[in-house]
Write an enzyme that holds these catalytic residues in place. Structure first.
Site, short mmCIF file in Angstrom:
data_model
loop_
_atom_site.label_atom_id
_atom_site.label_comp_id
_atom_site.label_asym_id
_atom_site.label_seq_id
_atom_site.Cartn_x
_atom_site.Cartn_y
_atom_site.Cartn_z
N ASP A 25 0.85 -1.19 0.00
CA ASP A 25 0.00 0.00 0.00
C ASP A 25 0.89 1.23 0.00
O ASP A 25 2.05 1.20 0.42
CB ASP A 25 -0.93 0.01 1.22
CG ASP A 25 -2.22 0.79 0.96
OD1 ASP A 25 -3.28 0.15 0.90
OD2 ASP A 25 -2.14 2.02 0.81
N CYS A 64 -15.04 -1.08 -6.13
CA CYS A 64 -16.07 -0.47 -5.29
C CYS A 64 -16.61 0.81 -5.93
O CYS A 64 -17.17 1.66 -5.25
CB CYS A 64 -15.53 -0.20 -3.89
SG CYS A 64 -14.13 0.93 -3.83
#
Length: 230
Positions: free
Chosen positions: A59, A146
């Site tokens: 990340d 999403c």
């Protein structure tokens, strides 16, 4: 799990993915797992607790990685976390011939308005092509979107194109969405925002295969099938 209610995204922990984390973890025993866009570590930790051999979380959010490391400690999960752009990390893996058994792609929402849809579709295509290229033949890809403005049909179309570009075929065996406590209305289809596609990744059958030595996530060498165009 440690949650930062003040600065974390949504509630600080993506509860909508909890059933998908469980479903994937059941497929990870003795596997090497790569959790891309890992945020606070949910997928990787679930995989390790279910018996994964190793897990790496990637990340670009340093604060999220700090939380992920603490969550891994709380769960007695030995996970390696890397602070780097996921695109760069996957390119390095591909260029070095490194592959892994399970890849999770769960980026943040890429299309927040209609003007961002085209760019988001290109980005989804690029990241999925890279992700598919580093999955060992027969390995598993869990890829998520999403972005409510991108339909399930469009997302599957993106994956089909990415697979063709990567020279692989996807064997899709499960398509899910958010957990049941995230219902959506018949008059607001965008409320069914989360698409989670589980697939096995195989070399394209129209290609010859040869042997090549590749490195795995633990930097040890092993023999792997490599596809070559006929």
């Amino acid at each position: 799990m440690m949650i930062n209610f003040k600065s974390g995204h949504k509630t600080g922990f993506f509860l909508d993915q909890r059933e998908n984390r469980l479903a994937l973890s059941l497929l990870c025993r003795d596997k090497e797992v790569l959790d891309c866009f890992c945020y606070t570590g949910g997928f990787g930790i679930s995989a390790m607790r279910a018996g994964a051999r190793s897990a790496t979380g990637v990340d670009l959010d340093e604060k999220a990685l700090e939380t992920a490391k603490e969550n891994a400690r709380l769960n007695s999960a030995a996970i390696s976390y890397v602070h780097i752009d996921v695109f760069d990390f996957l390119r390095k893996m591909y260029n070095s011939g490194t592959q892994t058994d399970v890849v999770i792609l769960d980026p943040a929402k890429l299309a927040g308005c209609t003007g961002e849809i085209k760019r988001a579709m290109r980005t989804y295509g690029d990241i999925n092509r890279l992700g598919m290229q580093v999955v060992r033949p027969g390995g598993i890809l869990l890829t998520c979107s999403c972005s409510g403005l991108i339909s399930e049909k469009d997302f599957l179309s993106i994956l089909t194109r990415s697979a063709a570009e990567a020279g692989v075929i996807l064997q899709i065996f499960k398509i899910t969405g958010a957990a049941p406590d995230h219902p959506f209305s018949s008059v607001f289809p965008e409320g069914r925002y989360l698409k989670a596609v589980f697939a096995r990744v195989f070399p394209f059958a129209g290609k010859k295969h040869s042997f090549r030595i590749v490195r795995n996530m633990n930097h040890t060498k092993e023999v792997c099938y490599i596809a070559k165009q006929i």
